[in-house]
Design an enzyme around this catalytic site. Sequence first.
Site: not given
Length: 419
Positions: A223, A299
């Site tokens: 990202h 994550e």
Amino acid sequence: MAAPRRVVVEADGGSRGNPGPAGYGAVVIDPETGGVLAEAAEYIGVATNNVAEYRGLIAGLTAVRSLFPDTTVQVSVRMDSKLVVEQMSGRWQIKHPAMKPLAQEAAGILPASSVTYEWIPRAQNKHADRLANEAMDAGGRGEQWDPGASKADRGTARTPAKPLPVDGPPGDAVAGAAKVRAAMAKARPAAASTTPQADTTPQVGWGSAPDLGTPTVFALLRHGETALTPEKRFSGSGGGDPELSATGRDQAARAAEAFAARGAIQDIVSSPLRRCRETAQAVASRLGLEVRIEEGLRETDFGAWEGLTFAEVRERYAADLTTWLSSPDAAPTGGGESFAEVAERVSAARDRLIARHGGRTTLLVTHVTPIKTLVRLALGAPPDSLFRMELSPASVSTVAYYADGNASLRVLNDTSHLR
């Protein structure tokens, strides 16, 4: 009525590539003396870590049954696979179709009331780990494991703090291994039918590869930046859910243009966290594709470290940080995820995505740890290799997965589209 014979089974399995060339190891131990009653190991061809771990469990329980066919036993199974331990204990559901028949087979070897399961750190499972690696080494030579050549350190068998009663002498490991091999030979046809495998002959050196068809390719896009990224703060799935910063949005737009120019992406899958969804949507809008969410790509949960810098964590939680850096089984302070737990989650997500997007080029928009984990597993690299990779915001890495279970790292940390 005689007390049951108490034994310990320690089992492990591994895959060099996950999926890749795989093997398992199991050892049956006298809990009073720490002596080895039997060892078992086998190269099983191409399989995943989880399949190999289940096969190790099956081998260990089969060994107990063959050693004590007419004796009531009480077995303590100790493994460093949290997935197998939790599933066999009934605390976790078994969702993966390849795991269900293996779990059923393991459960049917001995009465459920006679087997208990305990998770142990990998460092305490060295004997079974060594056997599994010996089996994989033998497979690499086109052979099967030879118990007479085993270098497994029998001194690594764990002995409980309070010895448990036994009703006979410990026996001989080599003789036990012969009985185990005979039992496993009888059981192998049923076990083989539950294990997804490709050609079990490993390819060595630079020989000609078979025609494996179109690989499944994952383009791994980290990202774009958030407000926390330039400050190098821990930002996982256990804290806030920050959005992209202005810089991050620009990075996402540049990545979208680059993918549009290449024209290879067929599907887009994203972590559920906002920064990934925003990055993925920028690419999807440019390519005219939809974004699917995969929970397994989130994550790491960094627990109490969320939002802190490395220096702040070192100042406040020095001992925990040192342990975390030295062991993949250690979790961050406050109930975060260990790297071992993340690897299990990510590898399961990878398997689902390969099954869903087989033969296609799919963009996975995710985070530092999942990308590094996918790269590590593709290379068959050790857990500490996570600390030896650099992944910039909005960087692209690429891994290809082939029909024989092998993987190939094609690109790592490409940022050319951001220049």
